[in-house]
Structure formats: C-alpha cells, structure tokens
Design an enzyme around this catalytic site. Structure first.
Site, short mmCIF file in Angstrom:
data_model
loop_
_atom_site.label_atom_id
_atom_site.label_comp_id
_atom_site.label_asym_id
_atom_site.label_seq_id
_atom_site.Cartn_x
_atom_site.Cartn_y
_atom_site.Cartn_z
N MET A 156 0.83 -1.20 0.00
CA MET A 156 0.00 0.00 0.00
C MET A 156 0.87 1.26 0.00
O MET A 156 0.64 2.20 -0.76
CB MET A 156 -0.93 0.00 1.21
CG MET A 156 -2.10 -0.97 1.12
SD MET A 156 -3.15 -0.86 2.59
CE MET A 156 -4.63 -1.70 2.01
N ASP A 157 1.89 1.26 0.85
CA ASP A 157 2.77 2.42 0.95
C ASP A 157 3.50 2.66 -0.37
O ASP A 157 3.67 3.80 -0.81
CB ASP A 157 3.77 2.21 2.08
CG ASP A 157 4.56 3.48 2.40
OD1 ASP A 157 3.98 4.58 2.33
OD2 ASP A 157 5.75 3.36 2.72
N GLU A 158 3.94 1.59 -1.01
CA GLU A 158 4.63 1.71 -2.30
C GLU A 158 3.70 2.29 -3.36
O GLU A 158 4.08 3.18 -4.13
CB GLU A 158 5.14 0.34 -2.75
CG GLU A 158 5.75 0.31 -4.13
CD GLU A 158 7.06 1.08 -4.23
OE1 GLU A 158 7.55 1.26 -5.36
OE2 GLU A 158 7.58 1.54 -3.19
N SER B 169 3.00 5.94 -2.61
CA SER B 169 4.13 6.82 -2.91
C SER B 169 4.25 7.10 -4.40
O SER B 169 4.52 8.23 -4.81
CB SER B 169 5.43 6.21 -2.37
OG SER B 169 5.79 5.03 -3.07
#
Length: 247
Positions: free
Chosen positions: A165-167, A170
C-alpha cells in the site's frame, strides 16, 4: 535516513518553502519539478526507451486472475487514459537527476533496490504492477504475494500488504503532485490474503491541501466480494530540483 528527511522537510516548512494554500483537489500544476506538466513527470518516470529491466511484466508465476486483469488494464491504456507504470529495481532509475532539498543522497555505488523488489526469484515475493490515471489522480495495483511473504500459514503477512500500500501510495503521490515522504499511514485489516492469489488495491487522491496529499486505499479480491484492508495516507509535497547535467 528517513528521520533526516522529515527533519529537513520540517525545516523547509518553517522557512516558508511550503505556502499554506488549503483547498480541494487541484488540477495538475502548469509547472513541476521539471518545469512542465504532470505529463512530464509521468514521461520521465516511464521512459519510452530504456535498457532497465521492467519487473512489472507478466511471468510464469502470475495467477490467472492477475494475468487476465492485467490484460484488461492494458486495453484501458489504449482508450481510457490509464498508464502502466514500469517498475525498475531502484527508485534512482525512475527519478534520475532529481535533487532532494536539504537532503544528501548517498552515492550511486552499490546494489540499491526498492524494498518491494528485493526478492529476485519470480513468484516468491512481491509480484505487482501499478496502473495510474493522471487526470483522475488514482491508481490500481495488482498484487500477488508469494510464499516468502507468508505470515499465518498459507496467508500473506499483514506487513507485506502495508508495504505494498505504501509503495503504491508513494508512486501515486509522486506522479499526482510531487509527494515523496510518508507523513502518516493508517490501516484497518479485514481479511487475510491467500498466498499466490490476487489482491486489487484501489488508490485515490482525495484532496491536496497545505502541501499535503491525502489518499485512500481499498484492497479487495477481484470480484470485490472480499475486502482485505482499508487504509489512508498523507504524503508531503516537496519542490524538487533538477541536478545540472554533467558533461
């Protein structure tokens, strides 16, 4: 490194580098870190010609759902404005020539890798591809966790989904508005993802205000009958600089 990054960003904010301009979601800015539109960021992030390996291409490990939905989105790139994002081994390969204000970037010497591309064996770790829609400021990530990401027997570790999710957040934040640093990430888990199966992550930029991008994500099965997790994230915008070319 991340702590120094946040400290540098905080100093820039106190110095007035980030003007307070609250408001709803803006249209793409007329200028960007490269002096042009969002299209320029996308074109630099997705070079037409490169010798770099694109890890976001089908391989023998992809399950049937992953392959078929990948083909569906490829068709959408032809007529609906979607863009398939390549995925290189390092972010250095995506955003070459950028200077982070207030931060010293380590030397290019070494085997640098994005965390989600650290496992080289096909199908064993993170198998994923991201499609981005510039005008709608949203992304879809097709994610298939491999056995090296196992948590409970037969299911993906919750942390692997957080990282994915963070990737995706970003990449979306960077292309939608030069967002680089994760300020906050909140997640609520609903169900476990079976190893080797497909999870579809739908990411949307909800608003941009005070130099922050607010985004949401829903991770679910392809048929949308099972929700794996819901999350929200806030990313900090940085006015990037282009390093002078060396001749």
């Amino acid at each position: 490194m991340m702590r120094r990054g946040f400290q540098a960003a905080a100093r820039l904010g106190r110095c007035g580098a980030f003007p307070r301009t609250p408001g709803v979601l803006r249209a793409p800015r007329s200028t960007s870190a490269f002096g042009s539109s969002t299209d320029s960021l996308v074109s630099r992030f997705c070079p037409e010609k490169t010798d770099l390996k694109d890890y976001a291409l089908p391989n023998a490990s992809w399950c049937r759902d992953m392959l078929s939905l990948y083909q569906e989105f490829l068709e959408k790139t032809k007529s609906e404005g979607w863009i398939k994002l390549p995925s290189f081994q390092s972010n250095r390969d995506h955003i070459r020539g950028l200077k982070l204000p207030g931060l010293a970037v380590p030397s290019d010497k070494g085997d640098w890798r994005i965390f989600t591309r650290g496992i080289q064996e096909e199908g064993q770790g993170y198998e994923y591809v991201i499609f981005f829609h510039p005008s709608q400021k949203k992304s879809v990530c097709l994610f298939q966790p491999g056995p090296y990401l196992e948590g409970a027997p037969g299911f993906a570790h919750g942390g692997s989904l957080v990282a994915m999710m963070d990737e995706t957040f970003s990449k979306t934040a960077y292309l939608a508005g030069e967002g680089l640093f994760t300020l906050s990430l909140n997640i609520r888990f609903k169900n476990l993802i079976p190893v080797g199966s497909l999870a579809v992550l739908n990411i949307q930029v909800e608003k941009i205000e005070e130099q922050k991008l607010h985004m949401s994500c829903v991770a679910q099965s392809r048929d949308q009958q099972t929700v794996y997790a819901k999350s929200s994230g806030v990313f900090l915008q940085l006015k990037l600089e282009e390093e002078p070319s060396q001749t």
